[in-house]
Scaffold this active site. Structure first.
Site, mmCIF file in Angstrom:
data_model
loop_
_atom_site.group_PDB
_atom_site.id
_atom_site.type_symbol
_atom_site.label_atom_id
_atom_site.label_comp_id
_atom_site.label_asym_id
_atom_site.label_seq_id
_atom_site.Cartn_x
_atom_site.Cartn_y
_atom_site.Cartn_z
ATOM 1 N N GLU A 137 31.331 32.072 41.058
ATOM 2 C CA GLU A 137 31.461 33.518 41.281
ATOM 3 C C GLU A 137 30.791 34.357 40.201
ATOM 4 O OE1 GLU A 137 34.947 36.900 42.136
ATOM 5 O OE2 GLU A 137 35.475 34.783 41.914
ATOM 6 N N LYS A 165 36.724 35.853 47.748
ATOM 7 C CA LYS A 165 38.092 35.772 48.253
ATOM 8 C C LYS A 165 38.028 35.082 49.597
ATOM 9 C CE LYS A 165 41.179 37.044 45.467
ATOM 10 N NZ LYS A 165 40.529 36.142 44.523
#
Length: 436
Positions: free
Chosen positions: A235, A251
């Site tokens: 990420e 997410k």
């Protein structure tokens, strides 16, 4: 000032492994590897920074003010990390939970030597004071043997323990759901620690095994004396390129399958999963709000919403949010205005962080903070420290944490199982570690 040399090794992969082994002689080491994920926003394939001429390490008190001063003074490449607990510098918050690692809350250094990889070329940038060491270093690097080629290994057992037992975890998630149903928060990222005490590991070997398993786009190896960060992060937190800001929160997670048909089905299910999409969109809204604090009015854009990317261990749902800023905005202030990242906190952010602090058992520290760098022209790029093993060699303490986003639609047992999926690669490399 720096002197730049271009070098083309016979084998770029072999040179990378030799270089990383060579780097271990230095007190300060930061290695960042994209593992071939050269997307629209990549600046280079891999970078190594070693040997500080200057550095800054501090606790959270006035941390961003000190970082701003240090970055403005050096006007050079600086590499390091920001811990999650710098939230206490941004808001009126505290970190009172147990800390077995004892890392400084902020650490950056200005390296004497830099190595940038661009496909089959290496750009070596040395401070002028050490520029005459270039040829000697190349010869020295060529003498190093990659870690995985070394023999005479013996097995050593690591006893990994969970800071929060399963029954307690389920109760804590139910507690968080009560906060959500009362309207205190919409979403919060709840994390748990796995750890081992009185343990010696070989950090570089562990990192290389973790990276081989996961091959993420933001892999990082950090050595700062006796403290190590071994990260397989997928990420990006935040990047600045001239007047453009990019954030790419993750997410939504699904496991992989060796069966291609089943794997595609799992990927499609994730893309359509109402709960996963809702938690991703909530964080996208939070990031949009954070970026708007420094953005030129009307410039915040969602370039990519809930796109599913596949990694060796998991499928991930990723969104890309961008903004434009005025050139007068200071780089450190842009980070401060968005810190900590929404994907690791929740919404509303401050309420979520307070509830997280009450329910979690461990101070997060570097975990769910950020590792990255600033450039001489005030650009920067930082990852989110997840899927990472942290190690304090002096204290013989090894730690890794995992978490998941809790929303109104969360099932506590499924959240627990998601954490185990995320922990799999880290647990695997530690429990099967081989020592000299």
């Amino acid at each position: 000032m720096r002197t730049t040399h271009l070098y083309k090794p016979e084998s770029i992969d072999t040179f990378k492994k030799q270089l990383l082994a060579w780097s271990q002689q230095f007190y300060e080491v930061v290695w960042m590897d994209s593992n071939g994920f050269n997307n629209t926003y990549s600046s280079f394939d891999t970078v190594l920074a070693v040997d500080a001429i200057t550095c800054i390490q501090t606790d959270y008190h006035e941390a961003f003010i000190k970082l701003k001063e240090y970055q403005s003074t050096t006007q050079d490449w600086i590499f390091g990390y920001l811990t999650y607990d710098l939230k206490n510098a941004v808001e009126n918050l505290k970190s009172r939970n147990f800390d077995g690692l004892q890392f400084p809350e902020l650490y950056f250094f200005q390296p004497k030597k830099l190595f940038f990889f661009h496909e089959d070329m290496v750009e070596m940038c040395y401070l002028n004071m050490v520029s005459d060491e270039f040829e000697a270093d190349l010869n020295d690097i060529s003498q190093y043997e990659p870690i995985e080629n070394k023999k005479e290994n013996t097995l050593f057992n690591i006893n990994i323990k969970s800071r929060i037992q399963k029954a307690d975890y389920l109760d804590k998630v139910k507690n968080m759901l009560e906060h959500i149903h009362r309207g205190d928060i919409y979403e919060a990222n709840f994390c748990q620690e796995f750890y081992a005490e009185n343990t010696n590991i070989q950090p570089l070997e562990i990192y290389q095994k973790l990276n081989t398993i996961s091959k993420p786009p933001f892999a990082t190896f950090i050595k700062l004396g006796d403290k190590y960060v071994l990260s397989a992060s997928p990420e990006r937190y935040l990047k600045k390129t001239e007047n453009k800001i990019i954030s790419q929160p993750i997410k939504g997670t699904a496991k992989r399958s060796k069966n291609k048909i089943e794997d595609n089905r799992l990927k499609e299910q994730l893309a359509l999963d109402e709960k996963e999409r809702s938690e991703n969109i909530m964080i996208v809204d939070l990031v949009r709000n954070d970026l708007s604090k420094t953005a030129i009015k009307g410039s915040v854009q969602v370039e990519e919403l809930c796109k599913v990317y596949s990694f060796p261990q998991v499928h991930q749902m990723i969104s890309t949010i961008t903004s434009e800023i005025n050139t007068s905005e200071h780089a450190a202030h842009i980070i401060e205005s968005t810190f900590p990242m929404g994907s690791m906190t929740g919404a509303p952010k401050i309420s979520a962080m307070k509830i997280i602090e009450d329910l979690e058992e461990t101070k997060r520290g570097v975990y769910s903070g950020a590792v990255g760098y600033f450039t001489p022209n005030n650009d920067f790029d930082f990852n989110v420290v997840i899927r990472s093993i942290l190690y304090n060699e002096t204290k013989q303490y090894v730690s890794f944490s995992v978490g998941s986003a809790i929303t109104a639609k969360s099932n506590p047992l499924k959240e627990y199982e998601e954490c185990l999926i995320k922990a799999k690669a880290m647990r695997e490399v530690l429990e099967n570690e081989i020592y000299k």
